[in-house]
Motif scaffolding. Sequence first.
Motif, PDB file in Angstrom:
ATOM      1  N   MET A   1      62.513  60.983  17.536  1.00 43.21           N
ATOM      2  CA  MET A   1      61.102  60.768  17.225  1.00 43.21           C
ATOM      3  C   MET A   1      60.271  60.915  18.501  1.00 43.21           C
ATOM      4  N   GLU A   2      59.039  61.388  18.347  1.00 44.86           N
ATOM      5  CA  GLU A   2      58.179  61.501  19.518  1.00 44.86           C
ATOM      6  C   GLU A   2      57.656  60.132  19.945  1.00 44.86           C
ATOM      7  N   ALA A   3      57.357  59.291  18.949  1.00 49.13           N
ATOM      8  CA  ALA A   3      56.848  57.956  19.245  1.00 49.13           C
ATOM      9  C   ALA A   3      57.251  57.015  18.119  1.00 49.13           C
ATOM     10  N   VAL A   4      57.362  55.729  18.439  1.00 48.56           N
ATOM     11  CA  VAL A   4      57.678  54.690  17.464  1.00 48.56           C
ATOM     12  C   VAL A   4      56.639  53.581  17.618  1.00 48.56           C
ATOM     13  N   ASP A   5      55.873  53.345  16.559  1.00 50.31           N
ATOM     14  CA  ASP A   5      54.819  52.321  16.578  1.00 50.31           C
ATOM     15  C   ASP A   5      53.862  52.525  17.750  1.00 50.31           C
ATOM     16  N   GLY A   6      53.540  53.795  18.055  1.00 43.68           N
ATOM     17  CA  GLY A   6      52.595  54.104  19.111  1.00 43.68           C
ATOM     18  C   GLY A   6      53.169  54.154  20.504  1.00 43.68           C
TER      19      GLY A   6
END
Length: 432
Positions: free
Chosen positions: A183-188
Amino acid sequence: EGGFDAILQVAVCTRDIGWRPDSTHVLVFSTESAFHYEADGANVLAGILSRNDEACHLDSSGTYTQYKTQDYPSVPTLVRLLGKHNIIPIFAVTNYSYSYYEKLHTYFPVSSLGVLQEDSSNIVDLLQEAFQLIRSNLDIRALESPRGLRTEVTSAMFQKTDTGSFHIKRGIPGTYQVQLRAMEAVDGTHVCQLGEEDRKGTIHLKPSFSDGLWMDAGIICDVCPCELQKEELSARCNYHGDFMCGHCVCSEGWSGKTCSCSTGSLSDIKPCLREGEDKPCSGRGECQCGHCICYGEGRYEGPFCEYDNFQCPRASGVLCNDRGRCSMGQCACEPGWTGLSCDCPLSNATCIDSSGGICNGRGYCECGRCHCNQQSLYTDTVCEINYSAIRLGLCEDLRSCVQCQAWGTGEKKGRMCEECSFKVKMVDELKT
């Protein structure tokens, strides 16, 4: 009512139930009632009951002991736990409660639903049909996967069902492809800034009919060469940050291009205070080096973020009539439009009469509308005579003035007759 409690206890109390390890388990759930699930009761909303802890709570007689202190489990919790413990549910319900379980069973990748007769006489046939259905479906899911990784299983041989399982044929070996994606980001938060437990781990790739495969997986976060050559507490950053890859990365409590601004200094915050307010940047931004950096990605503007670009004048409920943009509390209209809410066209196109003139020479055009010099029921939007309206009611409208002037009778006889806008001329013969 405690059906979900029973399902969860059957799944997690493996030793008490006597589940054989490394085998496929089938759970037959039979009921004539609906079900309760997490947070569907007033007690939970009031904070009286705590969330289900997903642990085994059976006493020596096999009775569930936490029904007064814990909430019911949620549907996703049951789906996850039954998959983890290799349990396939079969819902055998009466016709009365069938509609409740018709949607519920679709959340389970492999499951079966059947209508049970009131006297349970068809239970054997129902189970046989369910076994045949279950044997032709295979679910493969990734358990205990790190948050930063997404796992997808596909197959060129078998199609996926609506519930995500594969429709297989018994006796035919299958080939499956597993794709891991970071993922590129998780929760921002960027994936490379997550903790190690969220970037690395052992994924349990588990089919519904066997123990599965364990995979060690992790995310490789590339580091630029310049990041390895950073100057810690660099003079270029006023010793308040590290100089890395051509710019300063400020320490906590400092900001600005060269980390020269103390985020807690009153001298830096004072220029961001609007007269009469106690919050920097009107509470809509962050004060950096005496300047407001507004929140909202363009929603707030102004030296103190005092303008809300969602609060400009509207026309028919539409911000700036969708003919402009809101800037500094005012509508900046597109070419060809004006007005507080951009609702006035500069063109006279809507004021042109049938002869090509403006408002029939009997008025003026403003904001795309004709304002006639003499208003009448029988003039249209461009100040022209509406002959259709005349035919319908003009004679009736003028009747009282004709009566009072010609014969001294009618509703306007007397002084009211002077209010008539025309004079009647009596002739013996109407000449054409």
